[in-house]
Design an enzyme around this catalytic site. Structure first.
Site: not given
Ligand code: CA
Ligand code: CA
Length: 591
Positions: A134, A194, A260, A320, A347
């Site tokens: 990015r 990860g 991340w 998730d 999210r």
């Molecule tokens: Ca994830």
């Protein structure tokens, strides 16, 4: 501290000199002032707070229709994958990353290559979601970036030759780096990816000059953080909370919570803001508890890595939903007072406004059309109110091999994923690249194996509507109102930028760079770049003209994880090009 007009004038007058001897060294002041110095872009986020707001208005709603390409630069090779980079520009030189951990320095006037660096990755890298990068960080005379095999690389800005390379974590255990680093007070600060492999998330700071580790801050509760000097621990561990308090048994040892997406920095409170991924594994019945500090925003002291406060958007995440999305600092006026706030679009489908001094919840509201897993947020704490039967079931309640499936919305790729939103200081609105999709999701048994996927779940993502998935939204952080929306057939996966010219820029997987009226959402401009745009646009001023750049190259997580949605986008062409645009001279309004 802000540059005064005199300071800006000095910076512009030295530009000609800078070109003749290459880009000048980037200072701490350059980084902290980046949002107010439109002649360069020296931070990811166009300012450490991450607002992605440019004070430039040469290009505006009256003349954007005349925007034309100035040059295009190909990343070359067969390595055409998702190009999620945001370019940086300093003294007429552009620094941009490409898929497979590559970096390019380009003459920003001509598009000619100055140098390129290829990290030469090992065969066994384990990126979950395409081989993206990015962007770089700039400091002193070096260019920094993170690699898919979890190293930090410092390059000489004039030659592209490595000056130091540090291993941050073991890629064979599932670690990777895809985010742009952030540099504050001489330290280069990075997270790791990860969360799908049961790693232990961490944020780390390294001396930008030497590459020596300065501090480490694990992001799973129970792990200690440490400060280092000359390679030695100089303090007793800084507590990361009590092991086992919010995790059962030894689950905290492989708890994920990977930061991340990198971080932002707020100078007013001297605080780093990093978000963390899902707890590992996805199957939440294996880890009863809140599982701190997963799916959270962390306020971190840049001097020692200690956690000042945390705000968990999805406690005991079972979908998730991660919690990595950027936390953007901004101020607003209410009842005659200035509120020092920060906002994030999660999210999980909720938009959160927090007090950035202490992490207190101010307000939250949905920014997507439908949320099934929660019925709302506790108005005092912001904690989600879980919907009955919204969580995928426990395999132990069935025959042990597969739990009861649920339909959950948003899908795990999120109401909004990694692609950064923008905040306009002119309109007071956030411009959010969002998606409307749902998923079938169920749990399965799983046990941890080093370097193996650690999910314990199965899933299929589906579009929520027939004619569109992506929605670019203008959201009012004071009221939760959606002021305007623009629907797009394919899911949006590129970053957003806004300007004092009342423009909002973003890209689409269909290949377009688009510009919208920041007040009304009217589409004012589009240009097809030849491949899907999943990069993040920037703008800057050079030789008195305003330029816009964006990387083009379809890819990212959607084609790999998108289920039914991946079928919608499978015909899009891959690519790898950075495009730069400006107005023809006769279309620029006189100043
Ligand atoms: Ca994830
Ligand atoms: Ca700047």
């Amino acid at each position: 501290m802000r540059l005064n007009r005199f300071g800006i004038r000095i910076a512009v007058s030295t530009l000609a000199l800078a070109v003749s001897c290459g880009a000048q060294a980037v200072t701490d002041e350059d980084i902290l002032n980046d949002a107010n110095t439109p002649e360069d872009v020296v931070t990811y986020g166009m300012g450490t707070q991450g607002q992605r707001f440019s004070t430039l208005a040469n290009l505006n709603t009256d003349n954007i229709q005349y925007l034309q390409p100035a040059w295009a630069f190909s990343f070359g090779s067969e390595k055409m994958r998702g190009q999620e980079s945001q370019p940086l520009i300093k003294d007429g030189v552009m620094y941009v990353t490409a898929s497979y951990s590559r970096v390019y320095a380009i003459d920003a006037r001509t598009g000619e290559e100055l140098w390129q660096y290829d990290a030469r990755l090992p065969d066994g890298i384990m990126p979950c979601c395409d081989v993206v990068n990015r962007g770089v960080a700039l400091y002193g005379n070096k260019v920094y970036f993170g690699t898919l095999d979890a190293r930090l690389v410092a390059l000489n800005k004039d030659t592209g030759k490595p000056e130091w390379i540090k291993k941050v974590a073991d890629y064979q255990a599932g670690y990777a780096i895809t985010a742009a680093p952030i540099i504050i007070k001489g330290k280069i600060i990075t997270g790791v990816a990860g969360g799908e492999f049961g790693v232990v998330g961490k944020v780390e700071a390294y001396d930008a000059e030497t590459g020596d580790l300065a501090w480490t801050r694990p992001t799973v509760e129970g792990h200690m953080g440490y400060v280092y000097e000359d390679g030695e621990k100089v303090e007793n561990g800084i507590s990361g909370g009590e092991a086992g308090r919010t995790w059962p048994g030894d689950m905290w040892k492989t708890g994920g919570a990977a930061p991340w997406l990198g971080g932002t920095y707020d100078q007013d409170t001297d605080t780093l803001f990093f978000g963390t991924s899902n707890p590992s594994p996805w199957n939440s019945h294996l880890r009863p508890g809140d599982n701190l500090f997963s799916s959270s925003r962390l306020a971190i002291d840049p001097d020692d890595g200690s956690i000042k406060w945390h705000f968990q958007t999805t406690p005991h995440d079972g979908w998730d939903y991660d919690g990595v999305n950027e936390l953007i600092s901004f101020n607003y006026e209410e009842n005659g007072k200035t509120v020092m706030a920060a906002a994030t679009a999660d999210r999980n489908g909720f938009f959160y406004v927090l007090n950035r001094e202490n992490g207190d919840f101010i307000r939250g509201f949905p920014f997507v059309d439908k949320i099934t897993w929660a019925t709302g947020l506790d108005p005092k704490t912001g904690r989600p109110i879980y919907a009955e039967n919204g969580r995928p079931g426990d395999p132990a309640d069935m025959d042990g091999s597969k739990g009861e499936a649920v339909v959950a919305q948003p899908a795990f790729l999120g109401g909004k994923n990694w692609m950064p939103m923008a905040y306009s200081q002119k309109t007071g609105l956030f411009y959010v690249p969002s998606n409307e999709w749902s998923m079938d999701i169920w749990n399965e048994p799983v046990s941890y194996k080093r370097g193996g996927a650690f999910l314990g779940a199965g899933f299929t993502i589906k579009p929520a509507n027939d004619d569109y998935i992506g929605v670019l939204r203008a959201m009012d952080p004071k009221t939760g109102e959606e002021v305007w929306r623009h629907e797009n057939p394919a899911p949006l996966w590129g970053g957003v930028m806004t300007t004092a010219g009342d423009l909002v820029f973003t890209g689409t997987p269909e290949g377009y760079l688009k510009a919208f009226d920041a007040k009304t959402g009217e589409e004012l401009y589009k240009f097809n770049t030849g491949s899907g745009v999943v990069g993040t646009p920037v703008t800057w001023q050079m030789d008195g003209e305003q330029f816009v750049s964006v990387a083009s190259g379809w890819g990212g997580a959607v084609p790999l994880w998108g289920g039914e949605v991946a079928k919608v986008v499978k015909h899009f062409n891959q690519g790898g090009t950075v495009w730069t645009f400006k107005l023809p001279k006769d279309r620029v309004a006189s100043q």
